[in-house]
Design a protein around this motif. Structure first.
Motif, PDB file in Angstrom:
ATOM      1  N   PHE A   1      12.975 -13.718   1.642  1.00 18.91           N
ATOM      2  CA  PHE A   1      12.928 -13.358   0.223  1.00 18.91           C
ATOM      3  C   PHE A   1      11.521 -13.375  -0.351  1.00 18.91           C
ATOM      4  CE2 PHE A   1      17.184 -15.132   0.901  1.00 18.91           C
ATOM      5  CZ  PHE A   1      17.918 -13.990   0.623  1.00 18.91           C
ATOM      6  N   GLY A   2      10.525 -13.584   0.487  1.00 15.85           N
ATOM      7  CA  GLY A   2       9.159 -13.583  -0.001  1.00 15.85           C
ATOM      8  C   GLY A   2       8.190 -13.844   1.124  1.00 15.85           C
ATOM      9  N   ASN A   3       6.991 -13.362   0.952  1.00 14.79           N
ATOM     10  CA  ASN A   3       5.951 -13.475   1.960  1.00 14.79           C
ATOM     11  C   ASN A   3       4.650 -13.827   1.257  1.00 14.79           C
ATOM     12  OD1 ASN A   3       7.553 -11.971   4.222  1.00 14.79           O
ATOM     13  ND2 ASN A   3       7.692 -10.677   2.429  1.00 14.79           N
ATOM     14  N   THR A   4       3.822 -14.632   1.914  1.00 13.30           N
ATOM     15  CA  THR A   4       2.520 -14.973   1.353  1.00 13.30           C
ATOM     16  C   THR A   4       1.460 -14.904   2.442  1.00 13.30           C
ATOM     17  OG1 THR A   4       2.777 -17.352   1.735  1.00 13.30           O
ATOM     18  CG2 THR A   4       3.480 -16.516  -0.414  1.00 13.30           C
ATOM     19  N   ALA A   5       0.239 -14.656   2.022  1.00 11.68           N
ATOM     20  CA  ALA A   5      -0.909 -14.675   2.915  1.00 11.68           C
ATOM     21  C   ALA A   5      -2.142 -14.912   2.059  1.00 11.68           C
ATOM     22  CB  ALA A   5      -1.038 -13.372   3.684  1.00 11.68           C
ATOM     23  N   GLU A   6      -3.198 -15.383   2.701  1.00 13.37           N
ATOM     24  CA  GLU A   6      -4.458 -15.643   2.019  1.00 13.37           C
ATOM     25  C   GLU A   6      -5.598 -15.035   2.803  1.00 13.37           C
ATOM     26  OE1 GLU A   6      -4.940 -19.865   1.577  1.00 13.37           O
ATOM     27  OE2 GLU A   6      -3.044 -20.075   0.494  1.00 13.37           O
ATOM     28  N   GLY A   7      -6.690 -14.782   2.101  1.00  8.49           N
ATOM     29  CA  GLY A   7      -7.877 -14.279   2.770  1.00  8.49           C
ATOM     30  C   GLY A   7      -8.938 -13.882   1.768  1.00  8.49           C
ATOM     31  N   ASP A   8     -10.045 -13.339   2.300  1.00 13.43           N
ATOM     32  CA  ASP A   8     -11.099 -12.908   1.395  1.00 13.43           C
ATOM     33  C   ASP A   8     -10.611 -11.697   0.607  1.00 13.43           C
ATOM     34  OD1 ASP A   8     -12.340 -10.271   2.469  1.00 13.43           O
ATOM     35  OD2 ASP A   8     -12.250 -11.534   4.251  1.00 13.43           O
ATOM     36  N   SER A   9     -11.209 -11.484  -0.536  1.00 14.81           N
ATOM     37  CA  SER A   9     -10.696 -10.485  -1.484  1.00 14.81           C
ATOM     38  C   SER A   9     -10.628  -9.081  -0.890  1.00 14.81           C
ATOM     39  CB  SER A   9     -11.523 -10.482  -2.769  1.00 14.81           C
ATOM     40  OG  SER A   9     -12.865 -10.145  -2.503  1.00 14.81           O
ATOM     41  N   GLU A  10     -11.622  -8.664  -0.127  1.00 12.31           N
ATOM     42  CA  GLU A  10     -11.607  -7.307   0.432  1.00 12.31           C
ATOM     43  C   GLU A  10     -10.430  -7.110   1.377  1.00 12.31           C
ATOM     44  OE1 GLU A  10     -13.371  -4.589  -0.394  1.00 12.31           O
ATOM     45  OE2 GLU A  10     -14.131  -5.881  -1.987  1.00 12.31           O
ATOM     46  N   ARG A  11     -10.167  -8.074   2.238  1.00 14.10           N
ATOM     47  CA  ARG A  11      -9.041  -7.954   3.173  1.00 14.10           C
ATOM     48  C   ARG A  11      -7.702  -7.981   2.448  1.00 14.10           C
ATOM     49  NH1 ARG A  11     -11.044 -11.420   8.386  1.00 14.10           N
ATOM     50  NH2 ARG A  11     -12.465  -9.824   9.134  1.00 14.10           N
ATOM     51  N   VAL A  12      -7.563  -8.877   1.483  1.00 16.71           N
ATOM     52  CA  VAL A  12      -6.290  -8.974   0.754  1.00 16.71           C
ATOM     53  C   VAL A  12      -6.038  -7.687  -0.028  1.00 16.71           C
ATOM     54  CG1 VAL A  12      -5.055 -10.153  -1.112  1.00 16.71           C
ATOM     55  CG2 VAL A  12      -6.238 -11.487   0.643  1.00 16.71           C
ATOM     56  N   LEU A  13      -7.027  -7.197  -0.746  1.00 21.27           N
ATOM     57  CA  LEU A  13      -6.835  -5.995  -1.551  1.00 21.27           C
ATOM     58  C   LEU A  13      -6.556  -4.768  -0.689  1.00 21.27           C
ATOM     59  CD1 LEU A  13      -9.538  -6.638  -4.291  1.00 21.27           C
ATOM     60  CD2 LEU A  13      -7.056  -6.973  -4.449  1.00 21.27           C
ATOM     61  N   SER A  14      -7.214  -4.659   0.445  1.00 23.18           N
ATOM     62  CA  SER A  14      -6.928  -3.560   1.372  1.00 23.18           C
ATOM     63  C   SER A  14      -5.513  -3.668   1.927  1.00 23.18           C
ATOM     64  CB  SER A  14      -7.931  -3.557   2.530  1.00 23.18           C
ATOM     65  OG  SER A  14      -9.216  -3.229   2.066  1.00 23.18           O
ATOM     66  N   ALA A  15      -5.100  -4.893   2.254  1.00 18.39           N
ATOM     67  CA  ALA A  15      -3.756  -5.108   2.782  1.00 18.39           C
ATOM     68  C   ALA A  15      -2.695  -4.782   1.732  1.00 18.39           C
ATOM     69  CB  ALA A  15      -3.595  -6.541   3.273  1.00 18.39           C
ATOM     70  N   VAL A  16      -2.939  -5.148   0.479  1.00 14.92           N
ATOM     71  CA  VAL A  16      -1.981  -4.849  -0.600  1.00 14.92           C
ATOM     72  C   VAL A  16      -1.812  -3.340  -0.747  1.00 14.92           C
ATOM     73  CG1 VAL A  16      -1.611  -4.950  -3.095  1.00 14.92           C
ATOM     74  CG2 VAL A  16      -2.247  -7.011  -1.838  1.00 14.92           C
ATOM     75  N   ALA A  17      -2.889  -2.593  -0.721  1.00 16.32           N
ATOM     76  CA  ALA A  17      -2.796  -1.130  -0.830  1.00 16.32           C
ATOM     77  C   ALA A  17      -1.982  -0.564   0.331  1.00 16.32           C
ATOM     78  CB  ALA A  17      -4.190  -0.513  -0.862  1.00 16.32           C
ATOM     79  N   ALA A  18      -2.243  -1.043   1.531  1.00 13.34           N
ATOM     80  CA  ALA A  18      -1.512  -0.547   2.708  1.00 13.34           C
ATOM     81  C   ALA A  18      -0.046  -0.950   2.674  1.00 13.34           C
ATOM     82  CB  ALA A  18      -2.181  -1.057   3.980  1.00 13.34           C
ATOM     83  N   LEU A  19       0.254  -2.192   2.250  1.00 16.13           N
ATOM     84  CA  LEU A  19       1.658  -2.602   2.241  1.00 16.13           C
ATOM     85  C   LEU A  19       2.450  -1.847   1.182  1.00 16.13           C
ATOM     86  CD1 LEU A  19       3.192  -4.797   0.137  1.00 16.13           C
ATOM     87  CD2 LEU A  19       1.373  -6.242   0.954  1.00 16.13           C
ATOM     88  N   LEU A  20       1.838  -1.532   0.049  1.00 12.51           N
ATOM     89  CA  LEU A  20       2.515  -0.714  -0.956  1.00 12.51           C
ATOM     90  C   LEU A  20       2.827   0.676  -0.395  1.00 12.51           C
ATOM     91  CD1 LEU A  20       0.495  -1.658  -4.154  1.00 12.51           C
ATOM     92  CD2 LEU A  20       2.899  -2.209  -3.692  1.00 12.51           C
TER      93      LEU A  20
END
Length: 83
Positions: A41-60
């Motif tokens: 029901f939910g997923n979390t991850a952490e990292g530097d801002s560039e990696r997280v923001l790139s991952a968010v765009a790809a997962l969307l």
């Protein structure tokens, strides 16, 4: 800056993980993030801002293309590195 992303994809299927959930998880698992926690029901991850923001765009993109009708995302700054 370090970020934490929390996300869920819908619709839910309690029998097996839907294609959109698997697509989103694949993105996060290959994005070289840490503190990864994948759940039904939910997923979390952490990292530097560039990696997280790139991952968010790809997962969307990938989860919507795989049939998600809703994606909920929350991104938080963690640690003492907030601007």
């Amino acid at each position: 800056m370090r970020l934490r992303v929390e996300f869920t994809t819908e619709p839910f299927d309690l029998e097996e993980a839907p294609a959109h959930a698997l697509a989103a998880r694949e993105v996060i698992q290959t994005a070289q993030l840490d503190a990864l926690d994948v759940g039904p029901f939910g997923n979390t991850a952490e990292g530097d801002s560039e990696r997280v923001l790139s991952a968010v765009a790809a997962l969307l993109r990938d989860s919507l293309e795989a049939g998600a009708t809703r994606v909920s995302v929350q991104v938080n700054v963690i640690g003492g590195d907030a601007p």
